[in-house]
Scaffold this motif. Structure first.
Motif, mmCIF file in Angstrom:
data_model
loop_
_atom_site.group_PDB
_atom_site.id
_atom_site.type_symbol
_atom_site.label_atom_id
_atom_site.label_comp_id
_atom_site.label_asym_id
_atom_site.label_seq_id
_atom_site.Cartn_x
_atom_site.Cartn_y
_atom_site.Cartn_z
ATOM 1 N N UNK A 114 -4.286 9.599 11.797
ATOM 2 C CA UNK A 114 -3.855 9.039 10.522
ATOM 3 C C UNK A 114 -4.036 7.528 10.501
ATOM 4 N N UNK A 115 -3.654 6.860 11.574
ATOM 5 C CA UNK A 115 -3.775 5.401 11.649
ATOM 6 C C UNK A 115 -5.223 4.964 11.519
ATOM 7 N N UNK A 116 -6.125 5.696 12.148
ATOM 8 C CA UNK A 116 -7.552 5.355 12.073
ATOM 9 C C UNK A 116 -8.052 5.400 10.635
ATOM 10 N N UNK B 214 1.165 12.446 19.221
ATOM 11 C CA UNK B 214 0.381 11.223 19.363
ATOM 12 C C UNK B 214 -1.006 11.346 18.743
ATOM 13 N N UNK B 215 -1.677 12.476 18.940
ATOM 14 C CA UNK B 215 -3.039 12.633 18.422
ATOM 15 C C UNK B 215 -3.072 12.618 16.900
ATOM 16 N N UNK B 216 -2.035 13.179 16.274
ATOM 17 C CA UNK B 216 -1.975 13.180 14.807
ATOM 18 C C UNK B 216 -1.756 11.754 14.298
ATOM 19 N N UNK C 4 -3.646 2.250 -3.236
ATOM 20 C CA UNK C 4 -3.354 3.677 -3.095
ATOM 21 C C UNK C 4 -4.249 4.269 -2.023
ATOM 22 N N UNK C 5 -3.636 4.848 -0.980
ATOM 23 C CA UNK C 5 -4.395 5.392 0.155
ATOM 24 C C UNK C 5 -4.040 6.866 0.317
ATOM 25 N N UNK C 6 -5.071 7.714 0.383
ATOM 26 C CA UNK C 6 -4.850 9.148 0.570
ATOM 27 C C UNK C 6 -5.603 9.602 1.817
ATOM 28 N N UNK C 7 -4.842 10.040 2.839
ATOM 29 C CA UNK C 7 -5.452 10.402 4.120
ATOM 30 C C UNK C 7 -5.105 11.840 4.475
ATOM 31 N N UNK C 8 -5.665 12.296 5.584
ATOM 32 C CA UNK C 8 -5.433 13.671 6.032
ATOM 33 C C UNK C 8 -4.667 13.676 7.353
ATOM 34 N N UNK C 9 -3.853 14.704 7.527
ATOM 35 C CA UNK C 9 -3.166 14.908 8.804
ATOM 36 C C UNK C 9 -4.087 15.559 9.828
ATOM 37 N N UNK D 158 0.851 -1.188 0.000
ATOM 38 C CA UNK D 158 0.000 0.000 0.000
ATOM 39 C C UNK D 158 0.885 1.236 0.000
ATOM 40 N N UNK D 159 0.471 2.263 -0.707
ATOM 41 C CA UNK D 159 1.185 3.542 -0.739
ATOM 42 C C UNK D 159 0.284 4.587 -0.095
ATOM 43 N N UNK D 160 0.781 5.247 0.938
ATOM 44 C CA UNK D 160 0.001 6.220 1.699
ATOM 45 C C UNK D 160 0.482 7.630 1.378
#
Length: 364
Positions: A187-189, A181-183, A156-161, A126-128
């Motif tokens: 992201x992990x979620x 830690x919260x960031x 392909x994974x596109x997430x937000x900070x 997977x590419x994040x």
């Protein structure tokens, strides 16, 4: 008077200064600017700009005097230093490995930090990427990579900070944010949610841009690997790369810890030479001054300058890209060449061997 003055604060300059200090020498560094290390990837490539072996390096740079014993000792000294500093490197220069770049291409490298994993030839990956970062797009990376590794299954994974900024973020910004830690949890979620949706159990590798923290890289890497349940790697690209920033910061901290004298934002304008030896250098920072040393190391990463044009002076040691055009034909040197060149200068100054001799290995 110092035992050694090093001119330049790139990889070669810092390694040379640290190793000399460890051998009991009094050392100063004179530098202007930040050093080109922060513009690098932080990988120790064998031939930057192209793939090659250590044998190719010896032939390309015409440095037959660097025999197997010297090369092994130099690399072991670098690896030991980086382990001691808390940013260990892995790899074998005799067996370069493939790693992924930020554009989705594959290249060979010799040594690499623990945030980098050799790239597989097959399997599921997977590419994040991050919505806030424009210079690393997972779909673009996937497209390039798929052409070269058609046997891979690529997600392909596109997430937000989850953080806003008044300017476009770069990868270093993300690296600093992910030390919080919260960031990381946010992201992990998102990544887990994507994997659940695609019914992805375990991957052979998850690729991130160069964002896995800076000084807290180990915490960031360990949490991502534990929570995602797959090996993690960074894909280095255009600067700033967190991989290079980490290397720079750890080396700078070590210089300060050892008590190496730093003359920052300082230019060498001339040198007094007598009987083929440099007696002193004249510098400019906030005032004119001069510095004296028994030996001088030129590690400016560019053509000879600053009143030190004659590399044949008996107490001047030229390292890294400063050597001349034969080692800069691709526009960059760095990497393994920087390590070997620095270690050679240290061996010469510490008396292990003299100019022109075949290197048999320095004293430890």
């Amino acid at each position: 008077m110092f035992d050694v003055i090093v001119i330049g604060q790139g990889l070669t300059g810092m390694l040379t200064a640290i190793w000399l200090k460890k051998k009991g020498k009094s050392v100063a560094i004179v530098h202007q600017g930040t050093g080109k290390i922060i513009q690098s990837t932080g990988l120790m490539d064998i031939l930057p700009g192209m793939d090659g072996t250590i044998e190719d390096l010896i032939k390309e740079y015409q440095i037959e005097r660097w025999n197997d014993v010297f090369i092994k000792e130099s690399i072991e000294s670098f690896n030991m230093l980086m382990r001691d500093l808390g940013y260990p490197y892995r790899g074998d220069v005799g067996k370069p490995v493939e790693v992924i770049t930020g554009s989705g291409h594959i290249k060979l490298t010799g040594l690499f930090p623990e945030t980098i994993v050799p790239f597989p030839k097959k399997g599921n990956i997977a590419i994040v990427s991050f919505k806030e970062i424009t210079d690393f797009q997972s779909e673009y990376v996937k497209g390039n990579l798929q052409k070269r590794r058609p046997e891979l299954v690529i997600y392909s994974v596109n997430v937000s900070l989850g953080k806003n900024s008044n300017r476009t973020m770069n990868q270093l910004d993300a690296a600093r944010l992910l030390e919080k830690s919260d960031v990381r949890k946010y992201v992990i979620a998102q990544i887990k949610k994507y994997f659940d949706k695609k019914v992805i159990d375990k991957l052979d590798l998850v690729v991130f841009p160069s964002v896995l923290g800076v000084m807290e890289w180990k915490t960031v890497l360990n949490e991502f690997e534990m929570e995602i349940g797959s090996p993690i790697t960074e894909a280095v690209g255009m600067p700033p790369n967190a991989t290079a920033i980490r290397l720079n910061e750890f080396l700078k901290k070590e210089m300060i810890r050892q008590g190496i004298r730093l003359y920052s934002d300082t230019t060498v304008i001339s040198a007094k030479v007598e009987k083929r030896r440099i007696e002193k250098i004249n510098i400019v920072n906030n005032k004119f001054n001069n510095l004296k040393a028994k030996n001088y190391v030129l590690a400016t990463g560019e053509v000879l300058g600053g009143g030190l044009e004659d590399a044949s002076l008996s107490n001047l040691f030229v390292v890294g890209a400063t050597n001349d055009s034969k080692v800069t034909r691709y526009g960059i040197t760095g990497g393994i060449y920087s390590i070997l060149s620095s270690y050679e200068a240290v061996s010469m100054i510490s008396g292990a061997y003299s100019h022109g001799n075949t290197i048999k290995g320095g004293d430890n």
